[in-house]
Design a protein around this motif. Structure first.
Motif, short mmCIF file in Angstrom:
data_model
loop_
_atom_site.label_atom_id
_atom_site.label_comp_id
_atom_site.label_asym_id
_atom_site.label_seq_id
_atom_site.Cartn_x
_atom_site.Cartn_y
_atom_site.Cartn_z
N SER A 109 0.83 -1.21 0.00
CA SER A 109 0.00 0.00 0.00
C SER A 109 0.86 1.25 0.00
O SER A 109 0.43 2.31 0.42
N ARG A 160 -8.02 -1.00 3.66
CA ARG A 160 -7.89 -0.51 2.28
C ARG A 160 -7.00 -1.44 1.46
O ARG A 160 -7.31 -1.76 0.31
N GLU A 164 -8.29 -3.44 -1.82
CA GLU A 164 -7.70 -3.13 -3.11
C GLU A 164 -6.85 -4.26 -3.68
O GLU A 164 -6.70 -4.38 -4.89
N LYS A 379 -4.07 -4.53 -12.17
CA LYS A 379 -5.41 -4.19 -11.70
C LYS A 379 -6.46 -4.52 -12.74
O LYS A 379 -7.55 -5.01 -12.42
N TYR A 383 -9.18 -7.09 -11.36
CA TYR A 383 -10.35 -6.47 -10.77
C TYR A 383 -11.56 -6.41 -11.69
O TYR A 383 -12.47 -5.64 -11.49
#
Length: 705
Positions: A109, A160, A164, A379, A383
């Motif tokens: 992160s 978070r 994510e 991503k 995702y």
């Protein structure tokens, strides 16, 4: 805390041949190493590794993975070492423990570039042994279950990161149950009030309608009994975060949200799946556009099931998933199905797919993309949901939700994507930005000589397409810079009456510490290196003074004293370009670029031609050059364009909107610049702006010379 006997019993429930001695030694070693350490909750620290091991027993994993869970924090948090773990438990387990330790130390992160670099390390570690990420996901799940003992700011950071990274990763690995729990645990931390609101509305709905799950489950069982189909039926309300996400995506209030209940029908064979689908559609009305057959078109992580949404009791929409028991095992376990044991033997499930293929598709591009591009690719891959489209020959192309025909073209082959000019979807020509839907047939129309455009970056969604477009644009930019560099260098050589040759350029490249003459030209064309610098290092005795200012009223050499002149408006010649003059009786000389098409009409009138060249030195920024610019229709873009031009010390003397479309504007911008290098600097600045679709210098033969 689960004691040793209970843990061994959990393992032996699915693997009677489990090595109890190995697990016992690992249990005692871990307890000894963590002795005296406490969690923030006040519990002994070793309760955490044992809980992680218990989570992995639910997935029926092998002994090595269970032992790794018991030891996963020893190298990081105790005096234990890799060498000692290897000596006591073998190389396989030591490598797994070390892999989990390295993942734990990654700051996933952190800043974007650091995060992308750490993502590379994460996927490289996963590609060596996927059991590493299984232990890490179980570790994160237990930490999220016990997160309340952490400080509030630490809870928010972990939540978070989980939302994510780890939750989407679990889903992409096929462990949907873990993804849902990780999302809901994170949701509880990040938006507790929203979660409580969803739960309150659920309670109110149950008071008003009764237990719909029990009622609808009974209805489905009744219909299956009538058809003499043996199957198990399960129903549940969807997780609060899943409902909240749908409310946000569809901008709907809870009262208008449909299919908040989900039901699964699990049968023995594939034929029964389709029989059950027929029974359900015969009894209840199917909702159009809400049917997906992942049995005939499985997801990349091996997921197989039929999904359909029907109008249930009182018009309530319910989603029904139909699958076999073997499909259900893979759907629940995901990648863990590769290591699952039953009765002491590895389970060979015909529906299990090795997700290492997906990892390989990512890791093979690690060296081709920069940090930001790689992060974007990861991503996009992780995702998004999937859509399945067909080539004209019937081959299936799997793409993320929201993909376009351009994504489809690049998924077939980079060459097909690069040359794509248009597409047909179900036989109808559509724009390249059209969003594809499940089951559509896509035909790509290509043309020789077509190259990717910068505007395509805003159209495509897949990491593969974005990477290919970036690479092609870099190659095109380099070719264009080399061509422009050749012209600028040739002009610089002409100004000092020297001939430009490959040998001269190679010599200059060596003297300027540039790899070769092609790179030298590319840097000149990209305005990274002035062409006059080449002359200075090769011919210092004749090189023009760098700082000399050209007298504004006499920037051209070759005219008679006081002979009037003007620049042709058709080609707008600039200092640095090769020029020629055409005389007009009573009007003086009109200056053209040497390649101006307007000169063709004077080919037979050689007496009117005047050999000219620009005065060496620094010219004032008073020379007009027109640009044809196409920009996206976004707020503030026109102001951004004007700012970019002003930042390059160029003035805008005129601006005309020549064409206006719903999504793009086309402008004619007339700028005042010093010379051709200055103009190129302005154009390069505009080209790098993502919202500038096209830019070109205008050459208007209809304008009077």
């Amino acid at each position: 805390m689960i004691d040793l006997d209970d843990l061994i019993a959990l393992v032996r429930n699915y693997n009677p041949r489990s090595d109890a001695d190995l697990i016992t030694r690992a249990y005692h070693y871990g307890a000894r190493m963590h002795d005296g350490q406490m969690r923030q909750s006040g519990e002994p620290y070793f309760t955490h590794p044992v809980a992680v091991a218990a989570i992995l027993t639910e997935q029926q994993l092998d002994d090595a993975t269970i032992v790794t869970a018991l030891l996963h924090d020893t190298i990081e948090d105790t005096k234990s070492t890799y060498v000692e773990v290897e000596r006591l438990f073998g190389t396989d387990i030591a490598e797994l423990v070390d892999g989990v330790t390295k993942l734990t130390n990654l700051e996933l992160s952190s800043t974007q570039s650091k995060q992308a670099d750490n993502f590379r390390k994460l996927f490289m570690a996963m590609s060596k042994d996927l059991r590493v990420i299984l232990v890490k996901l179980a570790d994160r799940l237990h930490n999220m279950r016990t997160i309340r003992s952490m400080r509030p700011e630490k809870q928010a950071q972990k939540a978070r990161e989980t939302m994510e990274i780890f939750a989407p990763l679990a889903g992409r690995m096929g462990m949907q149950w873990m993804r849902e729990e990780l999302e809901d645990l994170s949701f509880r931390v990040l938006n507790a009030e929203a979660r409580k609101s969803i739960i309150r509305r659920f309670i109110t709905l149950q008071r008003e309608t009764g237990d719909l799950v029990h009622t609808i489950t009974a209805d489905i069982r009744t219909e299956l009994d009538k058809a003499a189909i043996d199957a198990a039926v399960y129903g549940r309300a969807k997780k609060p975060y899943s409902i909240w996400r749908k409310m946000q995506e569809k901008d709907l209030a809870f009262s208008r949200l449909s299919d908040i209940y989900g039901f699964r029908v699990i049968c023995e064979n594939e034929a029964d799946c389709y029989r059950i689908l027929g029974v359900i559609h015969h009894r209840w009305k199917a909702v159009p556009g809400r049917f997906k057959d992942y049995i005939s078109q499985p997801k990349q992580n091996g997921y197989r099931s039929i999904h359909t949404t029907v109008q249930g009791r009182d018009g309530k929409r319910v989603e029904v998933q139909i699958r076999t028991r073997q499909m259900h095992e893979v759907n629940e376990a995901g990648v863990a199905a590769h290591w699952a044991y039953r009765e002491g033997k590895r389970v060979k499930n015909p529906f299990a797919v090795d997700p290492a293929k997906w990892l390989a598709s990512l890791t093979e591009r690690l060296d081709e993309e920069d940090h930001v591009a790689f992060m974007e690719t990861v991503k996009l891959e992780m995702y998004t949901d999937q859509v399945f489209c067909f080539t004209p020959k019937g081959d299936v192309i799997q793409l993320p939700k929201g993909a376009t025909p351009l994504d489809f073209a690049f998924a077939i082959h980079t060459r097909v994507g690069n040359s794509c000019v248009s597409a047909k979807v179900d036989g109808i020509r559509v724009p390249l930005w059209t969003r594809l839907r499940n089951g559509q047939s896509v035909e790509i129309i290509s043309a020789e000589g077509q190259r990717p455009q910068a505007a395509w970056m805003d159209i495509v969604t897949t990491g593969r397409a974005k990477t290919a477009i970036r690479r092609a644009l870099r190659e095109d930019d380099r070719s264009r810079f080399v061509r422009l560099g050749q012209e600028l260098a040739r002009s610089a050589f002409d100004q000092v009456d020297r001939k430009m040759s490959d040998k001269a350029l190679r010599t200059a490249a060596r003297m300027l510490a540039v790899p070769d003459e092609v790179e030298l030209l590319a840097r000149i064309g990209a305005a990274e290196l002035p062409a006059r610098r080449v002359i200075e290092v090769l011919y210092p005795e004749v090189a023009p003074p760098t700082e000399a200012e050209v007298i504004q009223n006499r920037p051209v050499v070759g005219l008679a004293p006081d002979q009037p002149y003007r620049r042709a408006q058709c080609c707008q010649p600039l200092p640095g370009e090769r020029i020629v003059g055409i005389t007009y009786r009573g009007q003086g000389v009109v200056i053209h670029t040497i390649d101006c098409p307007a000169l063709e009409e004077f080919e037979s009138q050689s007496e009117r031609w005047v050999d000219l060249h620009w005065q060496a030195g620094r010219h004032a920024p008073i020379h007009n050059a027109a640009l044809d610019v196409t920009i996206s229709n976004d707020a503030g873009m026109l102001g951004r364009i004007c700012t970019l031009i002003g930042e390059r010390a160029a003035n805008i003397s005129d601006l005309v909107l020549t064409d206006r479309k719903p999504d793009f504007y086309r402008l004619m911008i007339e700028t005042e610049v010093r010379d051709v290098e200055h103009l190129h600097l302005v154009m390069t600045a505009l080209e790098t702006e993502s919202h500038v679709a096209q830019i070109a210098r205008m050459r208007d033969l209809n304008r009077k010379p």
